[in-house]
Design an enzyme around this catalytic site. Structure first.
Site, mmCIF file in Angstrom:
data_model
loop_
_atom_site.group_PDB
_atom_site.id
_atom_site.type_symbol
_atom_site.label_atom_id
_atom_site.label_comp_id
_atom_site.label_asym_id
_atom_site.label_seq_id
_atom_site.Cartn_x
_atom_site.Cartn_y
_atom_site.Cartn_z
ATOM 1 C CB CYS A 187 -0.855 0.057 1.258
ATOM 2 S SG CYS A 187 -2.068 -1.272 1.367
ATOM 3 C CG ASN B 79 2.989 -0.227 3.130
ATOM 4 O OD1 ASN B 79 4.093 0.184 2.804
ATOM 5 N ND2 ASN B 79 2.526 -1.368 2.684
#
Ligand code: AMP
Length: 463
Positions: A2, A102
Site C-alpha cells: 500500500c 502499509n
C-alpha cells in the site's frame, strides 16, 4: 503493499495528499482515501479505484483542514471492498481517530478474536483496524502513550499514519520491513512511503523513520519517541527489486542505481553468454537491461511496447484472465527481434505467467533464441509481510526445478540472479540487512503466527 502519505500544517493538505497518493499509485490501485482534520473534526473521502477516479475537484474542496493522511490500497489481507478502503476512521473513547497502514500484521487474527470475544465490533475485514481497537482498550495519558503501549503487541510489518484532531503520528515496526520517510515543505512535515511522493509534492527529504520509532507532529513541532527497541533490521528487498519507483531512495539507496547495478551483476554472472541484443520487460525490466548492456557491451534494444491501460495482470482472479491481460499489456516489436538472440530481463518470476507469454511472443516474432534473465533469485516462499504473493503451491520455483521452469516458459536458457549479488547491489557497504524470506523460506520469529493465520484463511475459503 500500500502507499501512505500524510502532511501537517498546510492549507493545501488535501490537494497535496492527492499529489502524494497519485505519485504512490504504483503501490496500490484498488482503493484510495484521504482524511483531513477540519477544525478538530475528522472528515474523509474513500473510494474504490485509482486516485484520479476517487477524487474530483469537489471532493478535494470539501476536505478542508491543515492536516491530512491518505492511503492507496493493494490488499494482502481483507477483501477488495470499499469497507476496507483506508484511511479507516472511527470514534471511540479515544475521540476521533483515522489510520492508514502499509504492511501486514501477522498476529491480527489472534488479536481480533480476543477483542471480539470481549465485545469489539469490527467495521472492516482488514488487519489494520486491530490497532485502533487495542488502543481504545489499553489507554495511556496521550495518544502517543497509548500507541507506545499497544504497537509492541503487533507482529509483522507496519508503517502507520494516525491522525486525531490536532495531531499526526507516524510509526514504523521494529524490524523496519515497510518504508516510511520524513520530509519537509516550508513549515509542513510530510510522512510518506517513498521519497518520490515527498519530492513530487514539492518537499525535501529529511530522513527515514527508524524501525521502532514514532514521530508525533502537533502544533507545528515534531517529537520523536521510541516505542520499541530496533530489532535486527529486515527491510524488504523486494521494494528495491520491484515495488518502489526508480526515482525513490529506498533502503538508503537510489532504486534506479540499485536496479542498474543489479543488471550489471546479472551480466557478470552471465559473462560467457553471447547475444545480439538485451532488452527488459517494461517497465521494471528496462533499467536492469540498461545496466546489463553497459556491463556486457551487448546493445540494448526496446523489444516490447507496453500498453499502459490494461490494469494489472498479476492480481487478476484466474489464470486465463492473467494470461489475457499479459497478452494485451506487452506487444513485441517484430523488426527488433526477428532472427536475433535476445537476452530478456524481468524483475521476478512468480507463477511464470508473464515470462511464458512473452517468450512465446518473441519466438512467434522470429527470435532465434531467448535467454531469460531474472533480476532476483527464485521466489520459493510466500511473503507474510505485506507483498502480495500467491500460495506456496502456485509459486513456480517452489514446485519445479530450474530446468522444468525453463521448459515451462519456453526459453532457450534461464538464469536467476544469485542472492549475494542482489544483496550487494541493494545495500551500501555497511547496510545489508534485508528481509529475503521469499527467496529463502526462512522467516524471523513472528512469521510462525503468520503461517498459521494464512492456513486458516485458506481453509476458510475452501468451505
Ligand atoms: P508471474 O507472471 O506470475 O511470473 O509474475 C511475475 C511478474 O509480475 C513480473 O513481471 C513482475 O514485474 C510482476 N510482479 C512480481 N511480484 C508482484 C506483485 N507482488 N504484485 C504485482 N506484480 C508483481
Amino acid at each position: 503493499m500500500c502507499g501512505i502519505f500524510g502532511i501537517t500544517d498546510n492549507k493545501n493538505a488535501a490537494r497535496l495528499s492527492y499529489v502524494g497518493l497519485f505519485t504512490l499509485q504504483h503501490r496500490g490501485q484498488e482503493s484510495a482515501g484521504i482524511a483531513t482534520d477540519d477544525h478538530g473534526r475528522l472528515v474523509s473521502h474513500n473510494g474504490m479505484g485509482l486516485v484520479n477516479e476517487v477524487f474530483t475537484n469537489d471532493t478535494l474542496e470539501r476536505l478542508e483542514g491543515r492536516n491530512a493522511i491518505g492511503h492507496v490500497r493493494y490488499s494482502t489481507t481483507g477483501s477488495s471492498h470499499i469497507k476496507n478502503a483506508q484511511p479507516l476512521a472511527l470514534t471511540s473513547c479515544l475521540g476521533e481517530v483515522a489510520v492508514a497502514h502499509n504492511g501486514n500484521i501477522t498476529n491480527a487474527d489472534r488479536l481480533k478474536a480476543g477483542l471480539q470475544k470481549s465485545g469489539a465490533i469490527f467495521q472492516s475485514s482488514s488487519d489494520s483496524e486491530v490497532i485502533l481497537h487495542l488502543a481504545a482498550r489499553y489507554r495511556g495519558r496521550t495518544l502517543e502513550d497509548t500507541l507506545a503501549k499497544n504497537l509492541p503487541k503487533l507482529s509483522g510489518a507496519y508503517a502507520f499514519l494516525f491522525m486525531t484532531p490536532g495531531k499526526v503520528i507516524g510509526a514504523r515496526d521494529p524490524y523496519g520491513y515497510r518504508p516510511l520517510v520524513l520530509g519537509k515543505l516550508g513549515r509542513s512535515y510530510i510522512l510518506a512511503s517513498e521519497t518520490c511522493a515527498i519530492e513530487v509534492a514539492g518537499g525535501t527529504i529529511v530522513r527515514e523513520i527508524e524501525p521502532g520509532e514514532m514521530v508525533v507532529i502537533s502544533g507545528g513541532k515534531l517529537r520523536s519517541k521510541r516505542f520499541a527497541p530496533a530489532k535486527k533490521r529486515t527491510r524488504c528487498v523486494f521494494e528495491q527489486v520491484y515495488f518502489a519507483r526508480p526515482d525513490s531512495v529506498a533502503v538508503g539507496r537510489s532504486v534506479q542505481t540499485a536496479r542498474y547495478e543489479i543488471g550489471a551483476m546479472l551480466a557478470r554472472e552471465l559473462k560467457d553468454v553471447k547475444a545480439d541484443l538485451v532488452s527488459g520487460v517494461p517497465d521494471s525490466g528496462t533499467v536492469y537491461a540498461l545496466g546489463y548492456a553497459k556491463e556486457s557491451g551487448i546493445p540494448y534494444q526496446t523489444a516490447f511496447m507496453r500498453n499502459h491501460y490494461t490494469g494489472r495482470s498479476f492480481i487478476q482472479p484466474d489464470q486465463k484472465l492473467r494470461e489475457f491481460t499479459a497478452h494485451l499489456k506487452l506487444a513485441p516489436i517484430r523488426d527488433v527481434i526477428k532472427g536475433r538472440t535476445v537476452i530478456l530481463i524481468d524483475d521476478s518470476l512468480v507463477r511464470g505467467t508473464t515470462s511464458r507469454k512473452i517468450v512465446k511472443n518473441l519466438k512467434r516474432c522470429g527470435a532465434k533464441k531467448v535467454i531469460m534473465a531474472i533480476a532476483s533469485p527464485p521466489i520459493v516462499s510466500p511473503c507474510y509481510f505485506g507483498i502480495d504473493t500467491p500460495t506456496k503451491g502456485e509459486l513456480i520455483a517452489n514446485q519445479l526445478s530450474l530446468e522444468k521452469i525453463r521448459r515451462f516458459i519456453g526459453a532457450d536458457a534461464l538464469h536467476y540472479l544469485s542472492l549475494p549479488s542482489l544483496i550487494e547491489a541493494c545495500g551500501d557497504h555497511n547496510d545489508r540487512d534485508f528481509c529475503v524470506s521469499c527467496f529463502t523460506g526462512k522467516y524471523n520469529a513472528c512469521a510462525g503466527a503468520a503461517s498459521k493465520g494464512y492456513a486458516h484463511q485458506a481453509a476458510m475459503e475452501a468451505l
